[in-house]
Design a protein around this motif. Structure first.
Motif, short mmCIF file in Angstrom:
data_model
loop_
_atom_site.label_atom_id
_atom_site.label_comp_id
_atom_site.label_asym_id
_atom_site.label_seq_id
_atom_site.Cartn_x
_atom_site.Cartn_y
_atom_site.Cartn_z
N ALA A 1 0.84 -1.20 0.00
CA ALA A 1 0.00 0.00 0.00
C ALA A 1 0.88 1.25 0.00
CB ALA A 1 -0.91 0.00 1.22
N LEU A 2 0.44 2.26 -0.72
CA LEU A 2 1.17 3.52 -0.78
C LEU A 2 0.54 4.59 0.09
CD1 LEU A 2 1.97 3.73 -4.61
CD2 LEU A 2 3.53 3.14 -2.74
N TRP B 1 -4.18 11.46 5.98
CA TRP B 1 -3.68 10.38 5.13
C TRP B 1 -2.24 10.06 5.52
CZ3 TRP B 1 -6.51 8.00 1.15
CH2 TRP B 1 -7.75 8.58 0.86
N LEU B 2 -1.94 8.77 5.69
CA LEU B 2 -0.57 8.31 5.89
C LEU B 2 -0.08 7.82 4.54
CD1 LEU B 2 1.55 7.90 8.14
CD2 LEU B 2 0.73 5.54 8.35
N VAL B 3 0.99 8.43 4.01
CA VAL B 3 1.37 8.22 2.61
C VAL B 3 2.87 7.94 2.50
CG1 VAL B 3 1.18 9.14 0.27
CG2 VAL B 3 -0.37 9.97 2.05
N GLU B 4 3.21 6.97 1.68
CA GLU B 4 4.61 6.74 1.33
C GLU B 4 5.09 7.90 0.47
OE1 GLU B 4 6.68 4.42 2.26
OE2 GLU B 4 5.28 3.15 3.38
N ALA B 5 6.30 8.38 0.71
CA ALA B 5 6.82 9.53 -0.04
C ALA B 5 6.96 9.22 -1.53
CB ALA B 5 8.17 9.95 0.53
N ARG B 6 7.09 7.93 -1.87
CA ARG B 6 7.25 7.56 -3.27
C ARG B 6 5.92 7.44 -4.00
NH1 ARG B 6 6.43 1.90 -3.45
NH2 ARG B 6 6.36 0.97 -1.37
N ALA B 7 4.82 7.73 -3.33
CA ALA B 7 3.50 7.62 -3.96
C ALA B 7 3.38 8.59 -5.13
CB ALA B 7 2.41 7.90 -2.93
N ILE C 1 7.78 17.24 -11.01
CA ILE C 1 7.70 16.45 -9.78
C ILE C 1 6.64 15.37 -9.94
CG2 ILE C 1 7.24 16.52 -7.31
CD1 ILE C 1 9.82 17.91 -8.13
N ASP C 2 7.02 14.12 -9.68
CA ASP C 2 6.10 13.01 -9.89
C ASP C 2 5.61 12.38 -8.59
OD1 ASP C 2 6.35 13.20 -12.68
OD2 ASP C 2 8.22 12.04 -12.63
N THR C 3 6.33 12.58 -7.48
CA THR C 3 5.98 11.90 -6.23
C THR C 3 5.63 12.91 -5.14
OG1 THR C 3 8.26 11.88 -5.38
CG2 THR C 3 7.56 10.02 -6.80
N LEU C 4 4.93 12.44 -4.12
CA LEU C 4 4.57 13.31 -3.02
C LEU C 4 5.82 13.78 -2.26
CD1 LEU C 4 2.06 14.48 -1.63
CD2 LEU C 4 2.13 12.56 -0.05
N GLY C 5 6.79 12.89 -2.09
CA GLY C 5 8.03 13.27 -1.43
C GLY C 5 8.76 14.35 -2.19
N GLY C 6 8.75 14.26 -3.51
CA GLY C 6 9.39 15.28 -4.33
C GLY C 6 8.71 16.63 -4.17
N LEU D 1 4.92 10.22 5.03
CA LEU D 1 4.32 11.51 5.34
C LEU D 1 2.90 11.32 5.88
CD1 LEU D 1 5.36 13.12 1.98
CD2 LEU D 1 6.19 13.98 4.18
N ARG D 2 2.47 12.29 6.67
CA ARG D 2 1.06 12.37 7.05
C ARG D 2 0.51 13.65 6.46
NH1 ARG D 2 1.39 11.26 11.96
NH2 ARG D 2 0.44 9.19 11.91
N VAL D 3 -0.56 13.54 5.69
CA VAL D 3 -1.16 14.70 5.03
C VAL D 3 -2.45 15.05 5.75
CG1 VAL D 3 -2.00 15.65 2.86
CG2 VAL D 3 -0.19 13.91 2.84
N ARG D 4 -2.47 16.24 6.34
CA ARG D 4 -3.66 16.73 7.02
C ARG D 4 -4.37 17.72 6.11
NH1 ARG D 4 0.07 17.10 11.42
NH2 ARG D 4 -0.29 15.50 12.98
N MET D 5 -5.67 17.61 6.04
CA MET D 5 -6.45 18.48 5.18
C MET D 5 -7.08 19.59 6.01
SD MET D 5 -8.09 15.41 2.91
CE MET D 5 -8.16 14.33 4.33
N THR D 6 -6.52 20.78 5.90
CA THR D 6 -7.04 21.92 6.66
C THR D 6 -7.35 23.04 5.68
OG1 THR D 6 -4.80 22.82 6.98
CG2 THR D 6 -5.64 21.32 8.65
N GLY D 7 -8.21 23.97 6.09
CA GLY D 7 -8.54 25.11 5.24
C GLY D 7 -9.15 24.68 3.93
#
Length: 296
Positions: free
Chosen positions: A205-206, A215-221, A244-249, A286-292
């Protein structure tokens, strides 16, 4: 008669060995597999027939106890989460919550003057997490720490941690300054592989959505696929120009560097990227929080 006595002695010896093995524990068996004589051997000696047979009988990764040094597995100094000895109770609670750690190094003035560690259990039992405690002084809760040089074999440190019943060590350089930090889990993982915790995703899982909505996300997603799954719009003009192709990038682009573990990077969309796991040269999770705007 002599044969009978010999058989009895052999039987007693076998029982004693079995009893000792039962009580020496997991880490004791790991360390026992590497005798002092074997640990001092040159790598060239391992090619001999006897050494080869012994190596094949060791569990996978066991050789790392002899080959790897503390500096190979330590958390770098810049990523160490520590607290000053004169910290206030509310600030200490906040550090425990933000870091997710149960043990924190304690220092006086700077991290290069460590005084020990504070355990979450000791703090919670004495002061709790709510309200103020007028008699709070962190120095009363400090436990001793192990100090290790960067060149120490991890097998030696593992044995010392077991004998001293400690789970954390600070890595000290030749001048007495702090180089980094290593935990018992860091050492054990070099032998048995990664130990999964609540920050790990299922195999393959990514990303995964947590109960909080983050969201808990792999940086390579892949960035475009995560956008589609989460409903967020994260690809900016700068990201398109940089391809940039990945979330980490994307996070690297926004920060302008490789952020440290625990750092939070804000995105123009209103989303927040918390670095859950990272190495000095790359972001891992990474953890992605959705605010605003991102929450909408």
């Amino acid at each position: 008669m002599g044969d009978t006595d010999g058989s009895s002695s052999a039987a007693r010896g076998a029982r004693e060995e079995e009893e000792n093995a039962r009580h020496e524990g997991f880490f004791g068996r790991i360390i026992g597999a590497l005798s002092p004589a074997e640990a001092d051997e040159e790598e060239a000696d391992d090619t001999s027939a006897g050494a080869g047979d012994s190596a094949r009988n060791l569990p996978l990764g066991m050789g790392n106890l002899r080959r790897m040094r503390v500096e190979d597995v330590m958390i770098p100094k810049v990523e160490v989460v520590a607290v000053p000895e004169d910290i206030t109770l509310p600030d200490l609670v906040e550090v425990f919550r933000e870091s997710g750690n149960t043990r924190l190094p304690v220092f006086r003035d700077t991290l290069d003057t460590p005084v020990g560690l504070v355990h979450l259990k000791d703090f919670a039992l004495k002061h709790g997490f709510n309200g103020e405690s007028p008699d709070f002084f962190l120095g009363d809760l400090v436990r001793p720490l192990i100090y290790a040089p960067p060149s120490m074999p991890i097998g030696v440190l593992l044995q010392k941690m077991q004998s001293d019943r400690m789970h954390m060590a600070l890595v000290i350089d030749e001048y007495g300054g702090v180089d980094g930090l290593v935990t018992l889990e860091d050492l054990v993982e070099q032998v048995i592989g990664e130990i999964e915790d609540e920050h790990d995703l299922e195999e393959g899982a990514l990303w995964a959505q947590e109960s909080s909505g983050a969201w808990l996300v792999e940086a390579r997603a892949p960035l475009d696929e995560f956008e589609e799954a989460s409903g967020l719009r994260l690809i900016t003009e700068d990201a398109e120009e940089e391809e940039i192709d990945t979330l980490g990038g994307l996070v690297f682009l926004e920060a302008g560097r490789v952020p440290a573990r625990g750092e939070v990077i804000e995105h123009p969309s209103g989303a927040e990227f918390e670095v859950v796991d990272a190495e000095p040269r790359r972001i891992k999770r990474l953890r992605v929080r959705m605010t605003g705007q991102a929450g909408e």
